[in-house]
Design a protein around this motif. Structure first.
Motif, PDB file in Angstrom:
ATOM      1  N   TRP A   1     -19.265 -14.075 -11.683  1.00 15.23           N
ATOM      2  CA  TRP A   1     -17.956 -13.875 -11.378  1.00 15.23           C
ATOM      3  C   TRP A   1     -17.670 -12.602 -10.649  1.00 15.23           C
ATOM      4  CZ3 TRP A   1     -14.147 -16.540 -10.649  1.00 15.23           C
ATOM      5  CH2 TRP A   1     -12.842 -15.912 -10.687  1.00 15.23           C
ATOM      6  N   THR A   2     -18.194 -11.628 -10.858  1.00 12.71           N
ATOM      7  CA  THR A   2     -17.968 -10.331 -10.190  1.00 12.71           C
ATOM      8  C   THR A   2     -18.229 -10.404  -8.855  1.00 12.71           C
ATOM      9  OG1 THR A   2     -18.537  -8.868 -12.095  1.00 12.71           O
ATOM     10  CG2 THR A   2     -18.614  -8.007  -9.764  1.00 12.71           C
ATOM     11  N   ARG A   3     -19.400 -11.099  -8.373  1.00 12.61           N
ATOM     12  CA  ARG A   3     -19.819 -11.505  -7.110  1.00 12.61           C
ATOM     13  C   ARG A   3     -18.739 -12.455  -6.529  1.00 12.61           C
ATOM     14  NH1 ARG A   3     -19.632 -10.976  -2.409  1.00 12.61           N
ATOM     15  NH2 ARG A   3     -21.080 -12.208  -0.826  1.00 12.61           N
TER      16      ARG A   3
ATOM     17  N   MET B   1     -16.180 -12.061  -3.269  1.00  6.89           N
ATOM     18  CA  MET B   1     -16.293 -12.844  -2.111  1.00  6.89           C
ATOM     19  C   MET B   1     -14.854 -13.556  -1.910  1.00  6.89           C
ATOM     20  SD  MET B   1     -18.556 -16.187  -1.819  1.00  6.89           S
ATOM     21  CE  MET B   1     -19.948 -15.437  -2.660  1.00  6.89           C
ATOM     22  N   LEU B   2     -14.119 -14.162  -2.834  1.00  3.87           N
ATOM     23  CA  LEU B   2     -12.971 -14.805  -2.822  1.00  3.87           C
ATOM     24  C   LEU B   2     -11.755 -13.804  -2.090  1.00  3.87           C
ATOM     25  CD1 LEU B   2     -12.667 -16.580  -6.033  1.00  3.87           C
ATOM     26  CD2 LEU B   2     -12.982 -18.043  -3.515  1.00  3.87           C
ATOM     27  N   GLU B   3     -11.798 -12.699  -2.505  1.00  2.00           N
ATOM     28  CA  GLU B   3     -10.959 -11.792  -2.021  1.00  2.00           C
ATOM     29  C   GLU B   3     -11.226 -11.195  -0.686  1.00  2.00           C
ATOM     30  OE1 GLU B   3      -7.529  -9.595  -1.513  1.00  2.00           O
ATOM     31  OE2 GLU B   3      -7.771 -11.391  -2.615  1.00  2.00           O
TER      32      GLU B   3
ATOM     33  N   ILE C   1      -7.920 -14.380 -10.327  1.00  3.15           N
ATOM     34  CA  ILE C   1      -8.797 -13.522 -10.499  1.00  3.15           C
ATOM     35  C   ILE C   1      -8.401 -12.352 -11.373  1.00  3.15           C
ATOM     36  CG2 ILE C   1     -10.140 -11.699  -9.180  1.00  3.15           C
ATOM     37  CD1 ILE C   1     -10.100 -13.569  -6.815  1.00  3.15           C
ATOM     38  N   LEU C   2      -7.219 -11.969 -11.438  1.00  2.00           N
ATOM     39  CA  LEU C   2      -6.512 -11.099 -12.006  1.00  2.00           C
ATOM     40  C   LEU C   2      -6.389 -11.341 -13.430  1.00  2.00           C
ATOM     41  CD1 LEU C   2      -3.677  -9.695  -9.691  1.00  2.00           C
ATOM     42  CD2 LEU C   2      -5.640  -8.486 -10.379  1.00  2.00           C
ATOM     43  N   GLU C   3      -5.937 -12.763 -13.528  1.00  2.00           N
ATOM     44  CA  GLU C   3      -5.945 -13.347 -15.086  1.00  2.00           C
ATOM     45  C   GLU C   3      -7.387 -13.059 -15.917  1.00  2.00           C
ATOM     46  OE1 GLU C   3      -4.400 -14.774 -18.442  1.00  2.00           O
ATOM     47  OE2 GLU C   3      -3.248 -13.970 -16.772  1.00  2.00           O
ATOM     48  N   ALA C   4      -8.340 -13.556 -15.028  1.00  2.00           N
ATOM     49  CA  ALA C   4      -9.793 -13.298 -15.467  1.00  2.00           C
ATOM     50  C   ALA C   4     -10.007 -12.085 -16.251  1.00  2.00           C
ATOM     51  CB  ALA C   4     -10.683 -14.169 -14.623  1.00  2.00           C
ATOM     52  N   GLY C   5      -9.523 -11.151 -15.161  1.00  2.00           N
ATOM     53  CA  GLY C   5     -10.005  -9.668 -15.686  1.00  2.00           C
ATOM     54  C   GLY C   5      -9.307  -9.277 -16.573  1.00  2.00           C
ATOM     55  N   LYS C   6      -8.205  -9.928 -17.385  1.00  2.00           N
ATOM     56  CA  LYS C   6      -7.741  -9.499 -18.442  1.00  2.00           C
ATOM     57  C   LYS C   6      -8.360  -9.727 -19.663  1.00  2.00           C
ATOM     58  CE  LYS C   6      -3.035  -9.850 -16.234  1.00  2.00           C
ATOM     59  NZ  LYS C   6      -1.919 -10.614 -16.187  1.00  2.00           N
TER      60      LYS C   6
ATOM     61  N   VAL D   1     -18.881  -6.042   1.022  1.00  2.00           N
ATOM     62  CA  VAL D   1     -19.319  -7.143   0.247  1.00  2.00           C
ATOM     63  C   VAL D   1     -19.002  -6.914  -1.315  1.00  2.00           C
ATOM     64  CG1 VAL D   1     -21.586  -5.968   0.191  1.00  2.00           C
ATOM     65  CG2 VAL D   1     -21.457  -8.297  -0.191  1.00  2.00           C
ATOM     66  N   THR D   2     -18.697  -5.665  -1.756  1.00  2.00           N
ATOM     67  CA  THR D   2     -18.326  -5.329  -3.005  1.00  2.00           C
ATOM     68  C   THR D   2     -16.855  -5.590  -3.408  1.00  2.00           C
ATOM     69  OG1 THR D   2     -18.194  -3.024  -2.364  1.00  2.00           O
ATOM     70  CG2 THR D   2     -20.383  -3.572  -3.245  1.00  2.00           C
ATOM     71  N   GLY D   3     -16.154  -5.644  -2.436  1.00  2.00           N
ATOM     72  CA  GLY D   3     -14.882  -6.146  -2.743  1.00  2.00           C
ATOM     73  C   GLY D   3     -13.753  -5.400  -1.955  1.00  2.00           C
ATOM     74  N   VAL D   4     -12.556  -5.640  -2.207  1.00  2.00           N
ATOM     75  CA  VAL D   4     -11.518  -5.093  -1.616  1.00  2.00           C
ATOM     76  C   VAL D   4     -10.361  -4.959  -2.712  1.00  2.00           C
ATOM     77  CG1 VAL D   4     -11.734  -5.259   0.923  1.00  2.00           C
ATOM     78  CG2 VAL D   4     -10.500  -6.996  -0.331  1.00  2.00           C
ATOM     79  N   PRO D   5      -9.404  -4.247  -2.614  1.00  2.00           N
ATOM     80  CA  PRO D   5      -8.184  -4.144  -3.664  1.00  2.00           C
ATOM     81  C   PRO D   5      -7.276  -5.572  -3.423  1.00  2.00           C
ATOM     82  CG  PRO D   5      -8.234  -2.118  -2.531  1.00  2.00           C
ATOM     83  CD  PRO D   5      -9.200  -3.134  -1.838  1.00  2.00           C
ATOM     84  N   ILE D   6      -7.040  -6.113  -4.730  1.00  2.00           N
ATOM     85  CA  ILE D   6      -6.169  -7.321  -4.744  1.00  2.00           C
ATOM     86  C   ILE D   6      -4.888  -7.030  -4.708  1.00  2.00           C
ATOM     87  CG2 ILE D   6      -5.851  -9.431  -6.259  1.00  2.00           C
ATOM     88  CD1 ILE D   6      -8.692  -8.872  -7.380  1.00  2.00           C
ATOM     89  N   VAL D   7      -4.359  -7.698  -3.540  1.00  2.00           N
ATOM     90  CA  VAL D   7      -2.689  -7.303  -3.182  1.00  2.00           C
ATOM     91  C   VAL D   7      -2.170  -8.663  -2.969  1.00  2.00           C
ATOM     92  CG1 VAL D   7      -1.265  -6.037  -2.041  1.00  2.00           C
ATOM     93  CG2 VAL D   7      -3.327  -4.955  -2.562  1.00  2.00           C
ATOM     94  N   ASP D   8      -1.157  -9.063  -3.609  1.00  2.00           N
ATOM     95  CA  ASP D   8      -0.545 -10.199  -3.220  1.00  2.00           C
ATOM     96  C   ASP D   8       0.355 -10.129  -1.794  1.00  2.00           C
ATOM     97  OD1 ASP D   8      -1.419 -12.094  -5.125  1.00  2.00           O
ATOM     98  OD2 ASP D   8       0.467 -12.156  -6.317  1.00  2.00           O
ATOM     99  N   LYS D   9       0.624 -11.092  -1.009  1.00  2.00           N
ATOM    100  CA  LYS D   9       1.208 -10.747   0.288  1.00  2.00           C
ATOM    101  C   LYS D   9       2.410 -12.033   0.177  1.00  2.00           C
ATOM    102  CE  LYS D   9      -2.518  -9.381   2.840  1.00  2.00           C
ATOM    103  NZ  LYS D   9      -3.255  -9.097   1.783  1.00  2.00           N
TER     104      LYS D   9
END
Length: 163
Positions: free
Chosen positions: A36-38, A42-44, A82-87, A145-153
């Motif tokens: 899931w971390t990967r 990848m999704l973001e 993604i944010l929901e799963a992280g909670k 590859v390790t991700g970026v901050p998740i920010v809605d637009k």
């Protein structure tokens, strides 16, 4: 290299990674967490790359605003999952709810994008443009590859700023 092929390849990998989650023993939370971390990264990163490099080019065609707004909204729905799963604790019902929310939003997004935006872009953009975007897109994904901050637009603001 062609941006439409690169995006399709990413979509295939996303589907594969979601399927892998289904194949893991539910009690193996270490493997679920790693996968899931990967996948979440990848999704973001994929969504950010589309928003930075692909959609601005797609918006150069006059009739692509609504489709782009819808895509940004889909990305926000994926991010929300993604944010929901992280909670929640990995493997818990709440975690799976978030994962499945991201999956459902991603499935809808990929289907629409593959049948509309990517098909339109293949027909309308020349190979040089498709190659140029692909190179930049691939470099961005590799660098993050390790991700970026998740920010809605905001979809309307995005289109206004990128049209």
């Amino acid at each position: 290299m062609d941006i439409t092929e690169l995006i399709l390849s990413d979509h295939h990998e996303q589907r594969r990674m979601f399927a892998m989650l289904d194949d893991v023993d539910p009690s193996d939370t270490g493997t679920l967490s790693s996968l899931w971390t990967r996948l979440a990264a990848m999704l973001e990163v994929h969504a950010q790359a589309e928003e930075l490099f692909f959609y601005p080019e797609l918006l150069k065609f006059d009739d692509e605003e609504d489709e782009t707004k819808d895509a940004i909204g889909d990305h926000n729905d994926i991010r929300d999952g993604i944010l929901e799963a992280g909670k929640h604790e990995v493997g818990s019902d709440g975690w799976w709810d978030g994962v499945n929310k991201a999956r459902e939003a991603n499935d809808e997004h990929m289907g629409e994008e593959e049948h509309e935006g990517l098909a339109d872009f293949r027909r309308r953009a020349d190979l040089e443009t498709r190659h140029r975007i692909a190179v930049t897109f691939a470099a961005y994904e590799a660098a993050n590859v390790t991700g970026v901050p998740i920010v809605d637009k905001d979809p309307d603001e995005y289109v206004d700023e990128n049209s």
